[in-house]
Design a protein around this motif. Sequence first.
Motif, short mmCIF file in Angstrom:
data_model
loop_
_atom_site.label_atom_id
_atom_site.label_comp_id
_atom_site.label_asym_id
_atom_site.label_seq_id
_atom_site.Cartn_x
_atom_site.Cartn_y
_atom_site.Cartn_z
N GLY A 56 0.82 -1.22 0.00
CA GLY A 56 0.00 0.00 0.00
C GLY A 56 0.86 1.26 0.00
N ARG A 57 0.78 2.02 -1.09
CA ARG A 57 1.62 3.23 -1.17
C ARG A 57 1.10 4.34 -0.26
NH1 ARG A 57 0.06 3.21 -7.46
NH2 ARG A 57 -2.15 3.64 -7.30
N THR A 58 -0.24 4.36 -0.03
CA THR A 58 -0.76 5.45 0.81
C THR A 58 -0.19 5.34 2.22
OG1 THR A 58 -2.75 4.31 1.61
CG2 THR A 58 -2.94 5.41 -0.50
N VAL A 59 -0.07 4.13 2.73
CA VAL A 59 0.44 3.98 4.11
C VAL A 59 1.95 4.21 4.19
CG1 VAL A 59 -1.38 2.62 5.21
CG2 VAL A 59 0.31 1.46 3.80
N HIS A 60 2.66 4.03 3.08
CA HIS A 60 4.10 4.32 3.09
C HIS A 60 4.32 5.84 3.27
CE1 HIS A 60 4.77 0.39 0.65
NE2 HIS A 60 4.47 0.17 1.91
N SER A 61 3.54 6.60 2.50
CA SER A 61 3.66 8.06 2.63
C SER A 61 3.16 8.52 3.99
CB SER A 61 2.84 8.76 1.54
OG SER A 61 3.32 8.43 0.26
N LEU A 62 2.04 7.94 4.42
CA LEU A 62 1.39 8.41 5.64
C LEU A 62 2.20 8.09 6.90
CD1 LEU A 62 -1.16 9.89 6.54
CD2 LEU A 62 -2.32 7.67 6.71
N ALA A 63 2.80 6.91 6.95
CA ALA A 63 3.57 6.54 8.15
C ALA A 63 4.72 7.53 8.35
CB ALA A 63 4.11 5.12 8.01
#
Length: 310
Positions: free
Chosen positions: A167-174
């Motif tokens: 999941g790319r969204t969680v990579h940016s968000l974390a």
Amino acid sequence: MDFKNRDVISIKDFSKEEINYILNYTKKMVPYAKGEKHTDILREKILSSLFFEPSTRTRLSFESAMNRLGGRVIGFADPSATSQKKGESLADTIRMADSYADAIVIRHPQEGAARLSTEFAESPVLNAGDGAGQHPTQCLLDLFTIITERKKIKGNKIVLLGDLKYGRTVHSLAYALSLLGAELTFVSPESLKMPKEVINECKEFGVEPSSISNLERAVKDADVLYVTRIQKERFPDAEEYNRVVGMYKVDIDLLKHAKEDLIIMHPLPRVVEIDPEVDKTPYALYFKQAFNGVPVRMALLSLILGGKKL
Ligand code: NCD
């Protein structure tokens, strides 16, 4: 602070101050995004929108954002209708898009494709998702949603659930949540854990994310539950997908364990991971979150394309 002509490839391209500046400016964009106020600060500007992967929210909210600012959009939603089909390289497609527009938005299945595109474009490039890499504009709208609901990011207990590997969204968000001082808990199937590099980035900001497998326990004292879809299209093996899909499900039963003011977010699309029954509860914030894509992208586009400040 200068955003003019900047590429937006990763959320790591922004400092804490820059992120806060964009989020603040986004607040001003909300009535324009809703059509309650009108502006044409990007009149005469053209955005090239290149989607090599399926998209609903990201593409349409970029288009809506550009239109709401008085600008125009060209592009494609399906590469099979372009010269890619005839074997054209990404580099040549980017060169063309660059010569026809003032900024380029690109979504591509390959990690690194957006960064590579900056080599062939004079105009700024905005990454709308590169494989399992980054999704910086989604990250900004996720942060904006949390701040709008919770007033601040710092000190919030945030659970990231689902496919933390692809999941790319969680990579940016974390990364961004660590930069801004949230407490993180990761919940995922064993085979879809958050990559070590991302965990190490969180640690650089003094955040020690905990990883647990019991969702009920994680939800108990959470302020935000950020749910993600298992990224089927990135699985090398269909059998492994079938083994993990449906392993975690957010339903009314689970929410019996939640704090009264928990908010549930999801970048969408959801498949099976949130029971539609949850939509009716005050916890469900994902549709409002999706709307926030418009004002956030309006703020970014106007800063990058140098529109008059609103
Ligand atoms: C996400 C994406 O494309 O990474 N969707 C989005 O942009 N809102 C999440 C997903 O596809 O699961």
